[in-house]
Write a protein that holds these residues in place. Structure first.
Motif, PDB file in Angstrom:
ATOM      1  N   UNK A  48      66.171  15.695  11.470  1.00  0.00           N
ATOM      2  CA  UNK A  48      64.737  15.594  11.722  1.00  0.00           C
ATOM      3  C   UNK A  48      64.524  15.676  13.225  1.00  0.00           C
ATOM      4  N   UNK A  49      63.828  16.702  13.662  1.00  0.00           N
ATOM      5  CA  UNK A  49      63.438  16.841  15.068  1.00  0.00           C
ATOM      6  C   UNK A  49      61.961  16.479  15.156  1.00  0.00           C
ATOM      7  N   UNK A  50      61.685  15.433  15.920  1.00  0.00           N
ATOM      8  CA  UNK A  50      60.312  14.998  16.146  1.00  0.00           C
ATOM      9  C   UNK A  50      60.043  15.182  17.629  1.00  0.00           C
ATOM     10  N   UNK A  51      59.084  16.058  17.963  1.00  0.00           N
ATOM     11  CA  UNK A  51      58.794  16.399  19.355  1.00  0.00           C
ATOM     12  C   UNK A  51      57.347  16.013  19.649  1.00  0.00           C
ATOM     13  N   UNK A  52      57.123  14.768  20.079  1.00  0.00           N
ATOM     14  CA  UNK A  52      55.761  14.319  20.374  1.00  0.00           C
ATOM     15  C   UNK A  52      55.305  14.714  21.771  1.00  0.00           C
ATOM     16  N   UNK A  53      53.997  14.689  21.952  1.00  0.00           N
ATOM     17  CA  UNK A  53      53.408  14.955  23.257  1.00  0.00           C
ATOM     18  C   UNK A  53      52.472  13.799  23.589  1.00  0.00           C
ATOM     19  N   UNK A  54      52.679  13.186  24.756  1.00  0.00           N
ATOM     20  CA  UNK A  54      51.789  12.161  25.284  1.00  0.00           C
ATOM     21  C   UNK A  54      50.970  12.848  26.370  1.00  0.00           C
ATOM     22  N   UNK A  55      49.661  12.896  26.191  1.00  0.00           N
ATOM     23  CA  UNK A  55      48.799  13.760  26.995  1.00  0.00           C
ATOM     24  C   UNK A  55      47.713  12.979  27.724  1.00  0.00           C
ATOM     25  N   UNK A  56      47.457  13.377  28.970  1.00  0.00           N
ATOM     26  CA  UNK A  56      46.265  12.963  29.705  1.00  0.00           C
ATOM     27  C   UNK A  56      45.782  14.204  30.459  1.00  0.00           C
ATOM     28  N   UNK A  57      44.602  14.194  31.045  1.00  0.00           N
ATOM     29  CA  UNK A  57      44.121  15.398  31.724  1.00  0.00           C
ATOM     30  C   UNK A  57      45.001  15.865  32.887  1.00  0.00           C
ATOM     31  N   UNK A  58      45.802  14.951  33.456  1.00  0.00           N
ATOM     32  CA  UNK A  58      46.586  15.311  34.634  1.00  0.00           C
ATOM     33  C   UNK A  58      48.088  15.088  34.476  1.00  0.00           C
ATOM     34  N   UNK A  59      48.555  14.933  33.249  1.00  0.00           N
ATOM     35  CA  UNK A  59      49.987  14.769  33.040  1.00  0.00           C
ATOM     36  C   UNK A  59      50.328  14.716  31.570  1.00  0.00           C
ATOM     37  N   UNK A  60      51.612  14.921  31.282  1.00  0.00           N
ATOM     38  CA  UNK A  60      52.098  14.816  29.918  1.00  0.00           C
ATOM     39  C   UNK A  60      53.574  14.446  29.948  1.00  0.00           C
ATOM     40  N   UNK A  61      54.064  13.942  28.827  1.00  0.00           N
ATOM     41  CA  UNK A  61      55.498  13.707  28.672  1.00  0.00           C
ATOM     42  C   UNK A  61      55.860  13.945  27.222  1.00  0.00           C
ATOM     43  N   UNK A  62      57.158  14.132  27.009  1.00  0.00           N
ATOM     44  CA  UNK A  62      57.672  14.356  25.670  1.00  0.00           C
ATOM     45  C   UNK A  62      59.055  13.756  25.590  1.00  0.00           C
ATOM     46  N   UNK A  63      59.599  13.700  24.402  1.00  0.00           N
ATOM     47  CA  UNK A  63      60.942  13.186  24.162  1.00  0.00           C
ATOM     48  C   UNK A  63      61.343  13.585  22.761  1.00  0.00           C
ATOM     49  N   UNK A  64      62.598  13.413  22.424  1.00  0.00           N
ATOM     50  CA  UNK A  64      63.017  13.625  21.028  1.00  0.00           C
ATOM     51  C   UNK A  64      62.840  12.304  20.299  1.00  0.00           C
ATOM     52  N   UNK A  65      61.880  12.270  19.440  1.00  0.00           N
ATOM     53  CA  UNK A  65      61.579  11.061  18.693  1.00  0.00           C
ATOM     54  C   UNK A  65      62.337  11.008  17.383  1.00  0.00           C
ATOM     55  N   UNK A  66      61.926  10.084  16.544  1.00  0.00           N
ATOM     56  CA  UNK A  66      62.592   9.920  15.243  1.00  0.00           C
ATOM     57  C   UNK A  66      61.554   9.843  14.141  1.00  0.00           C
TER      58      UNK A  66
END
Length: 117
Positions: A99-117
């Motif tokens: 299971x590959x879970x690729x989330x996106x944490x978003x704001x107007x001036x930045x973002x981050x991601x990680x391999x979730x579960x």
């Protein structure tokens, strides 16, 4: 276990799921970028079904393209010209049937991601 792909988009500036955000999925093979599908997040910031279900899963390199500018416009975030974050591509590899879970944490001036579960 068969592999599959999911995502979840959270609007960290507003503290809520990013509902109505368009996402495209591409498979990358060398210099070739093939679009597999387009989806839109639901009220929970997730897609209604797995983006890449087990029956379509293949190992390899992929790209999720998040259309953040259109989402931010719809939320009433004042636009700059050009908008700092418009289209956010995330390129990643899937090397095992998992299971590959690729989330996106978003704001107007930045973002981050990680391999979730």
């Amino acid at each position: 276990m068969a592999g599959y792909l999911t995502t979840h988009v959270l609007d960290t500036a507003r503290g809520c799921p990013a509902a109505g955000l368009a996402i495209d999925l591409y498979r990358i093979e060398g210099e070739t970028r093939a679009k597999l599908k387009s989806v839109v997040t639901n009220d929970d910031g997730r897609t209604d079904a797995q983006i890449l279900p087990a029956e379509e899963f293949e190992l390899g390199e992929y790209e999720l393209v998040f259309h953040c500018g259109a989402y931010l416009d719809a939320c009433g975030v004042p636009p700059e010209s050009p908008r700092f974050l418009d289209v956010v591509p995330l390129r990643f590899g899937m090397s095992e049937a998992a299971h590959y879970h690729v989330p996106l944490l978003l704001s107007p001036f930045g973002y981050s991601t990680y391999r979730g579960s």
